[in-house]
Design an enzyme around this catalytic site. Structure first.
Site, short mmCIF file in Angstrom:
data_model
loop_
_atom_site.label_atom_id
_atom_site.label_comp_id
_atom_site.label_asym_id
_atom_site.label_seq_id
_atom_site.Cartn_x
_atom_site.Cartn_y
_atom_site.Cartn_z
N ARG A 118 0.87 -1.18 0.00
CA ARG A 118 0.00 0.00 0.00
C ARG A 118 0.90 1.22 0.00
O ARG A 118 1.71 1.39 0.92
CB ARG A 118 -0.92 0.00 1.22
CG ARG A 118 -1.64 1.32 1.43
CD ARG A 118 -2.73 1.26 2.48
NE ARG A 118 -3.88 0.49 2.03
CZ ARG A 118 -5.08 0.53 2.59
NH1 ARG A 118 -5.31 1.30 3.64
NH2 ARG A 118 -6.07 -0.20 2.12
N HIS A 145 -7.60 0.81 -6.16
CA HIS A 145 -7.76 -0.09 -5.01
C HIS A 145 -8.37 -1.39 -5.53
O HIS A 145 -9.52 -1.73 -5.25
CB HIS A 145 -8.66 0.58 -3.95
CG HIS A 145 -8.57 -0.04 -2.59
ND1 HIS A 145 -7.73 -1.11 -2.29
CD2 HIS A 145 -9.23 0.26 -1.42
CE1 HIS A 145 -7.88 -1.43 -1.02
NE2 HIS A 145 -8.77 -0.62 -0.48
N GLN A 148 -10.14 -4.05 -3.22
CA GLN A 148 -11.45 -3.62 -2.74
C GLN A 148 -12.56 -3.96 -3.74
O GLN A 148 -13.63 -4.47 -3.38
CB GLN A 148 -11.43 -2.10 -2.49
CG GLN A 148 -12.72 -1.55 -1.95
CD GLN A 148 -13.03 -2.05 -0.55
OE1 GLN A 148 -12.20 -1.98 0.33
NE2 GLN A 148 -14.25 -2.56 -0.34
N ASP A 240 -17.71 6.47 -0.82
CA ASP A 240 -16.42 6.42 -0.14
C ASP A 240 -16.21 7.80 0.50
O ASP A 240 -16.95 8.75 0.23
CB ASP A 240 -15.30 6.08 -1.15
CG ASP A 240 -13.93 5.93 -0.49
OD1 ASP A 240 -13.86 5.74 0.74
OD2 ASP A 240 -12.91 6.00 -1.22
N CYS A 280 -16.53 1.08 1.20
CA CYS A 280 -15.28 0.32 1.43
C CYS A 280 -14.83 0.40 2.88
O CYS A 280 -14.11 -0.48 3.34
CB CYS A 280 -14.20 0.83 0.50
SG CYS A 280 -13.85 2.59 0.70
N ARG A 308 -13.36 -9.03 2.01
CA ARG A 308 -11.95 -8.70 1.73
C ARG A 308 -11.07 -9.91 2.04
O ARG A 308 -10.12 -10.21 1.31
CB ARG A 308 -11.51 -7.50 2.59
CG ARG A 308 -12.20 -6.18 2.27
CD ARG A 308 -11.91 -5.70 0.86
NE ARG A 308 -10.49 -5.62 0.60
CZ ARG A 308 -9.69 -4.60 0.97
NH1 ARG A 308 -10.21 -3.53 1.55
NH2 ARG A 308 -8.39 -4.62 0.72
N1 CP Z 1 -11.32 -0.52 2.71
C1 CP Z 1 -10.02 -0.54 3.09
O1 CP Z 1 -9.10 -0.74 2.29
O2 CP Z 1 -9.84 -0.34 4.41
P1 CP Z 1 -8.44 -0.18 5.16
O3 CP Z 1 -7.88 1.17 4.79
O4 CP Z 1 -8.78 -0.28 6.61
O5 CP Z 1 -7.52 -1.27 4.70
N1 NVA Z 2 -10.33 6.50 -0.85
C1 NVA Z 2 -9.88 6.06 0.45
C2 NVA Z 2 -10.04 4.58 0.58
C3 NVA Z 2 -9.61 3.99 1.89
C4 NVA Z 2 -9.76 2.52 1.94
C5 NVA Z 2 -8.44 6.48 0.67
O1 NVA Z 2 -7.63 6.34 -0.26
O2 NVA Z 2 -8.13 6.95 1.76
#
Ligand code: CP
Ligand code: NVA
Length: 328
Positions: A118, A145, A148, A240, A280, A308
């Site tokens: 990430r 993502h 997701q 989101d 998400c 997930r």
């Molecule tokens: N939805 C998601 O990716 O959550 P986290 O940021 O907690 O991993």
């Molecule tokens: N769009 C959000 C998703 C988190 C899972 C972010 O990037 O923070």
């Protein structure tokens, strides 16, 4: 096995042709996308046959941003498969002190069986993956993502039925989650309508590539301004956060721009009678969604979060073993 295959593609080490990464949803064919969801659903319904399917496998988890679901689902999925997950924070690695990502990719490829990362930049993720000889999985960048989106469409299929021809509405920011949802809807032949404020539309290139894909699968991707327009008759409504990780300095401007993009019970009433609500997570109640929606009859967000785990497990299994059908 850790990648020791001869690199292909010239002077620099590159991913062997037999190694698959998962960096964007669009890197999959419609058939591969459907297979991963099918595998995840079978793993969920009957976990036993996949216990220890990758005995003593090693999984490196690199997280440059916070995470609850992605981090824990990868660790739990790895353990389910008999793997040893290694949670690695950048401040514990030399990458955090400036070691080039390409060097880290080549070193980890000699030691572990898969990497989930990430980070901020999709370009950096792709450069890293190009030097890895084992599967690299995008655990979220500013642009995509992809993990997701697998769980999202799995949840829709579980709750609503087969995906092709279903109507999905997305309300809010044209962000990383929206981009992966766009690519997933295109692969699955769904009709996706996104309502975003001016200036927060999805990326034009991602949109046009997904529209080309949707033209082949029978789906469609539409971007509109008004949430009502996107949601009317939808089988699933998705939102989101308005301010993603790394955008905190824009929060005040975004709070103003997204007024009117709240998922309320009134908005949900415009959707199909059995419509579901997805997010998400993490969610900001009172911003992008009202409490009575996320806690109400429409909400499938806890199933979505659980999924997930199963989709992460399916991705790890398929990419590491090369077996995408998982007949067991
Ligand atoms: N939805 C998601 O990716 O959550 P986290 O940021 O907690 O991993
Ligand atoms: N769009 C959000 C998703 C988190 C899972 C972010 O990037 O923070």
């Amino acid at each position: 096995m850790p990648g020791t295959a001869e690199p292909t593609g010239g002077a620099h080490a590159t991913t062997p042709a037999t190694t698959r990464h998962y960096l964007t949803v669009a890197s999959l064919t419609p058939d591969e996308f459907a297979r991963l969801i099918s595998l995840a659903r079978r793993m969920k319904a009957n976990p036993a046959p996949w216990r220890d399917a990758i005995p003593a496998g090693k999984l490196a988890l690199l997280f440059d941003k916070p995470s609850t679901r992605t981090r824990v689902s990868f660790e739990a999925a790895g353990v389910n498969l008999g793997m040893h997950p290694m949670m690695l924070r950048p401040d514990e690695l030399q990458i955090g002190r400036g070691e080039p990502p390409q060097d880290t990719a080549r070193v980890l490829s000699r030691m572990v069986d898969a990497i989930a990362w990430r980070t901020f930049s999709q370009a950096k993720m792709e450069a890293f993956a190009a030097y890895a000889t084992i599967p690299v999985i995008n655990a979220l960048t500013d642009e995509h993502h992809p993990c997701q989106a697998l769980a999202d469409l799995m949840t829709i299929e579980e709750s609503v039925g087969s995906l092709a021809g279903r109507r999905l509405a997305y309300v809010g920011d044209g962000n990383n989650v929206a981009h992966s949802l766009i690519e997933a809807a295109a692969l699955a032949g769904m009709d996706l309508a996104l309502a975003t404020p001016e200036g927060y539309e999805p990326d034009a290139t991602i949109l046009s590539m997904a529209r080309a894909r949707a033209a082949e699968t029978g789906g469609s991707i539409e971007v509109v301004r008004a949430p009502n327009e996107a949601v009317r008759g939808a089988d699933a409504v998705y939102t989101d956060v308005w301010t993603s990780m790394g955008e905190e300095q824009e929060r005040e401007a975004r709070l103003r721009a997204f007024q009117g993009y709240v998922v309320t019970p009134r908005l949900m009433e415009l959707a199909a009678p059995e419509a579901i609500f997805l997010h998400c997570l993490p969610a900001h109640r009172g911003e992008e969604v009202e409490e009575s929606v996320i806690e109400g009859r429409w909400s499938r967000v806890w199933d979505e979060a659980e999924n997930r785990l199963w989709t992460e497990q399916a991705v790890l299994y398929a990419l590491i073993t090369g077996d995408w059908s998982g007949e067991r």
